[in-house]
Design a protein around this motif. Sequence first.
Motif, PDB file in Angstrom:
ATOM      1  N   GLY A   5      97.455 -23.985  31.476  1.00  0.00           N
ATOM      2  CA  GLY A   5      96.731 -23.052  30.618  1.00  0.00           C
ATOM      3  C   GLY A   5      95.981 -23.762  29.503  1.00  0.00           C
ATOM      4  O   GLY A   5      94.865 -23.375  29.145  1.00  0.00           O
ATOM      5  N   ALA A   6      96.586 -24.834  28.962  1.00  0.00           N
ATOM      6  CA  ALA A   6      95.925 -25.580  27.895  1.00  0.00           C
ATOM      7  C   ALA A   6      94.661 -26.264  28.403  1.00  0.00           C
ATOM      8  O   ALA A   6      93.634 -26.301  27.717  1.00  0.00           O
ATOM      9  N   GLY A   7      94.727 -26.807  29.632  1.00  0.00           N
ATOM     10  CA  GLY A   7      93.555 -27.438  30.214  1.00  0.00           C
ATOM     11  C   GLY A   7      92.417 -26.448  30.405  1.00  0.00           C
ATOM     12  O   GLY A   7      91.253 -26.745  30.084  1.00  0.00           O
ATOM     13  N   PHE A   8      92.741 -25.273  30.905  1.00  0.00           N
ATOM     14  CA  PHE A   8      91.727 -24.233  31.067  1.00  0.00           C
ATOM     15  C   PHE A   8      91.181 -23.811  29.699  1.00  0.00           C
ATOM     16  O   PHE A   8      89.988 -23.514  29.561  1.00  0.00           O
ATOM     17  N   GLY A   9      92.056 -23.810  28.690  1.00  0.00           N
ATOM     18  CA  GLY A   9      91.623 -23.457  27.347  1.00  0.00           C
ATOM     19  C   GLY A   9      90.569 -24.408  26.820  1.00  0.00           C
ATOM     20  O   GLY A   9      89.618 -23.990  26.137  1.00  0.00           O
ATOM     21  N   TYR A  10      90.701 -25.707  27.129  1.00  0.00           N
ATOM     22  CA  TYR A  10      89.690 -26.674  26.694  1.00  0.00           C
ATOM     23  C   TYR A  10      88.348 -26.415  27.375  1.00  0.00           C
ATOM     24  O   TYR A  10      87.284 -26.621  26.774  1.00  0.00           O
ATOM     25  N   LEU A  11      88.399 -25.972  28.618  1.00  0.00           N
ATOM     26  CA  LEU A  11      87.162 -25.637  29.320  1.00  0.00           C
ATOM     27  C   LEU A  11      86.456 -24.468  28.624  1.00  0.00           C
ATOM     28  O   LEU A  11      85.233 -24.496  28.413  1.00  0.00           O
ATOM     29  N   LEU A 206      97.543 -30.812  32.714  1.00  0.00           N
ATOM     30  CA  LEU A 206      96.469 -30.558  31.750  1.00  0.00           C
ATOM     31  C   LEU A 206      95.118 -30.900  32.359  1.00  0.00           C
ATOM     32  O   LEU A 206      94.145 -30.153  32.214  1.00  0.00           O
ATOM     33  N   THR A 207      95.077 -32.031  33.065  1.00  0.00           N
ATOM     34  CA  THR A 207      93.837 -32.472  33.715  1.00  0.00           C
ATOM     35  C   THR A 207      93.400 -31.488  34.792  1.00  0.00           C
ATOM     36  O   THR A 207      92.222 -31.116  34.877  1.00  0.00           O
ATOM     37  N   LEU A 208      94.349 -31.036  35.623  1.00  0.00           N
ATOM     38  CA  LEU A 208      94.014 -30.084  36.682  1.00  0.00           C
ATOM     39  C   LEU A 208      93.626 -28.732  36.118  1.00  0.00           C
ATOM     40  O   LEU A 208      92.736 -28.057  36.655  1.00  0.00           O
ATOM     41  N   GLY A 209      94.268 -28.319  35.040  1.00  0.00           N
ATOM     42  CA  GLY A 209      93.919 -27.047  34.420  1.00  0.00           C
ATOM     43  C   GLY A 209      92.493 -27.026  33.914  1.00  0.00           C
ATOM     44  O   GLY A 209      91.839 -25.979  33.901  1.00  0.00           O
ATOM     45  N   PHE A 210      91.999 -28.187  33.510  1.00  0.00           N
ATOM     46  CA  PHE A 210      90.598 -28.290  33.085  1.00  0.00           C
ATOM     47  C   PHE A 210      89.664 -28.445  34.276  1.00  0.00           C
ATOM     48  O   PHE A 210      88.628 -27.780  34.367  1.00  0.00           O
ATOM     49  N   GLY A 211      90.015 -29.331  35.213  1.00  0.00           N
ATOM     50  CA  GLY A 211      89.083 -29.712  36.265  1.00  0.00           C
ATOM     51  C   GLY A 211      88.989 -28.764  37.437  1.00  0.00           C
ATOM     52  O   GLY A 211      87.899 -28.566  37.990  1.00  0.00           O
ATOM     53  N   VAL A 212      90.101 -28.160  37.867  1.00  0.00           N
ATOM     54  CA  VAL A 212      90.071 -27.315  39.069  1.00  0.00           C
ATOM     55  C   VAL A 212      89.209 -26.068  38.866  1.00  0.00           C
ATOM     56  O   VAL A 212      88.356 -25.761  39.715  1.00  0.00           O
ATOM     57  N   PRO A 213      89.384 -25.305  37.774  1.00  0.00           N
ATOM     58  CA  PRO A 213      88.493 -24.150  37.590  1.00  0.00           C
ATOM     59  C   PRO A 213      87.025 -24.558  37.496  1.00  0.00           C
ATOM     60  O   PRO A 213      86.143 -23.852  37.995  1.00  0.00           O
ATOM     61  N   LEU A 214      86.774 -25.708  36.888  1.00  0.00           N
ATOM     62  CA  LEU A 214      85.396 -26.188  36.795  1.00  0.00           C
ATOM     63  C   LEU A 214      84.853 -26.538  38.175  1.00  0.00           C
ATOM     64  O   LEU A 214      83.705 -26.227  38.504  1.00  0.00           O
ATOM     65  N   GLY A 215      85.678 -27.180  39.009  1.00  0.00           N
ATOM     66  CA  GLY A 215      85.262 -27.505  40.366  1.00  0.00           C
ATOM     67  C   GLY A 215      84.951 -26.260  41.173  1.00  0.00           C
ATOM     68  O   GLY A 215      83.981 -26.225  41.945  1.00  0.00           O
ATOM     69  N   LEU A 216      85.764 -25.228  41.020  1.00  0.00           N
ATOM     70  CA  LEU A 216      85.510 -23.957  41.715  1.00  0.00           C
ATOM     71  C   LEU A 216      84.209 -23.330  41.217  1.00  0.00           C
ATOM     72  O   LEU A 216      83.410 -22.821  42.005  1.00  0.00           O
ATOM     73  N   ALA A 217      83.978 -23.374  39.917  1.00  0.00           N
ATOM     74  CA  ALA A 217      82.750 -22.801  39.362  1.00  0.00           C
ATOM     75  C   ALA A 217      81.527 -23.566  39.840  1.00  0.00           C
ATOM     76  O   ALA A 217      80.468 -22.973  40.071  1.00  0.00           O
ATOM     77  N   PHE A 218      81.672 -24.873  40.027  1.00  0.00           N
ATOM     78  CA  PHE A 218      80.540 -25.690  40.457  1.00  0.00           C
ATOM     79  C   PHE A 218      80.096 -25.366  41.886  1.00  0.00           C
ATOM     80  O   PHE A 218      79.020 -25.781  42.309  1.00  0.00           O
ATOM     81  N   LEU A 219      80.937 -24.648  42.646  1.00  0.00           N
ATOM     82  CA  LEU A 219      80.554 -24.265  43.996  1.00  0.00           C
ATOM     83  C   LEU A 219      79.491 -23.172  43.995  1.00  0.00           C
ATOM     84  O   LEU A 219      78.816 -22.961  44.999  1.00  0.00           O
ATOM     85  N   VAL A 220      79.360 -22.461  42.891  1.00  0.00           N
ATOM     86  CA  VAL A 220      78.362 -21.394  42.786  1.00  0.00           C
ATOM     87  C   VAL A 220      77.015 -22.018  42.433  1.00  0.00           C
ATOM     88  O   VAL A 220      76.916 -22.773  41.457  1.00  0.00           O
ATOM     89  N   PRO A 221      75.980 -21.751  43.226  1.00  0.00           N
ATOM     90  CA  PRO A 221      74.668 -22.361  42.966  1.00  0.00           C
ATOM     91  C   PRO A 221      74.205 -22.165  41.529  1.00  0.00           C
ATOM     92  O   PRO A 221      74.351 -21.089  40.959  1.00  0.00           O
ATOM     93  N   PHE A 222      73.667 -23.221  40.953  1.00  0.00           N
ATOM     94  CA  PHE A 222      73.077 -23.249  39.614  1.00  0.00           C
ATOM     95  C   PHE A 222      74.107 -23.206  38.471  1.00  0.00           C
ATOM     96  O   PHE A 222      73.771 -23.526  37.337  1.00  0.00           O
ATOM     97  N   VAL A 223      75.351 -22.796  38.784  1.00  0.00           N
ATOM     98  CA  VAL A 223      76.346 -22.679  37.722  1.00  0.00           C
ATOM     99  C   VAL A 223      76.635 -24.033  37.096  1.00  0.00           C
ATOM    100  O   VAL A 223      76.801 -24.146  35.873  1.00  0.00           O
ATOM    101  N   ALA A 224      76.695 -25.084  37.928  1.00  0.00           N
ATOM    102  CA  ALA A 224      77.036 -26.415  37.416  1.00  0.00           C
ATOM    103  C   ALA A 224      76.085 -26.851  36.312  1.00  0.00           C
ATOM    104  O   ALA A 224      76.506 -27.454  35.315  1.00  0.00           O
ATOM    105  N   VAL A 225      74.808 -26.556  36.491  1.00  0.00           N
ATOM    106  CA  VAL A 225      73.813 -26.969  35.502  1.00  0.00           C
ATOM    107  C   VAL A 225      74.104 -26.336  34.148  1.00  0.00           C
ATOM    108  O   VAL A 225      74.093 -26.998  33.105  1.00  0.00           O
ATOM    109  N   PHE A 226      74.380 -25.048  34.151  1.00  0.00           N
ATOM    110  CA  PHE A 226      74.573 -24.326  32.893  1.00  0.00           C
ATOM    111  C   PHE A 226      75.943 -24.587  32.272  1.00  0.00           C
ATOM    112  O   PHE A 226      76.117 -24.380  31.066  1.00  0.00           O
TER     113      PHE A 226
END
Length: 263
Positions: A5-11, A206-226
Motif C-alpha cells: 500500500g505504501a508503494g502505491f501511495g508513492y505512485l 514496497l517496490t512492487l506496490g509502486f511498479g506493478v500498478p504503474l506497469g498495468l497502467a502503461f498497458l493502456v495506450p497513451f497513458v504511459a506518456v501522461f
Amino acid sequence: MRDLGAGFGYLIKGQRWAGRHGRWFGFGLLPGLVTLVLYAGALVGLGYGADDLVDWATPFADDWSSPWLGLLRNTLTVLVFGLGLFLAVITFTAVTLLVGQPFYESLSEQVDRTEGGDVPESGLPLWRELWISARDSVRVLVRVGLYSVLLFALGFVPVLGQTVVPVLGFCVTGYFLAEELTAVALQRRGMVLRDRLALLRGRRLLTLGFGVPLGLAFLVPFVAVFLMPGAVAGATLLARDLVAPADDEDEDDAPTPYTLDKD
C-alpha cells in the motif's frame, strides 16, 4: 503487506505532485511523446508481421491438419505479440528516461527541492550521466530478457502458463520499472546499479506496490506518456524513503555506503 500500500501511495503522491506543478508536468511530457511515436510504429509493425514471423518459424507444421495448425500458430502469434508488448512496457521507461535524461533529472531535483532537505547532484557532465544511464539500462534489459525467455517458455505449460505466469510477468515488469524510475534520483545520490538493486530487494513489496500498478497502467495506450512526469516524481519520493536511514546516519561515525561508478 503494508509496504504494498505504501508503494502505491508513492505512485499517487507523484501524480499529485505533477498535477500541482503544471509547468513541470508539461516539461516531463516531451520525452514520452517522442518515445511513444517510435514504439507505436514498432508495435503496429509487429502486429502486422507476427503471423508471417510465426509461419516462417514453424515450417514443420505446414502439413498439420486442422485444427492443430491453426491452434499452434494462433497461440504462438498471441505469445509473440504478448512478448513484444511485455518488452515494450519494460523498455519504454528505459528509452524514455534516456531520451529525457536532462528533463527528468531537473524534475527529480525539483521534487527534492520542494520536499525540503538536501538536493543531491551527481557532479558529472551530461555526457557522462547519459553513458551511465545507457549502460545501466542495457544491464537491466539483459536481466529482463532472461526473465522474458523463461516466462515465454513457461507460458506453454497448461494452467500454469495461463494463471501464474502472467502474474509473475507483471511482477517482473513492475520491479524493473521501479528500478528504472528510481535510478534518476538514486544516481544523483551516488548509487551504482548493483547497490540500487540490493536496495530495492530489501523493500521488495514496497517496490512492487509502486511498479506493478504503474506497469498495468502503461498497458493502456497513451497513458504511459501522461503518467511519466508523475512517475518520476513518485519514484523520487520513494527513493527518499529508501535512503532515509542512510541519510540520517552521522557522517562522522559511518562511511558513505554508495559511490558513483567512475568506470
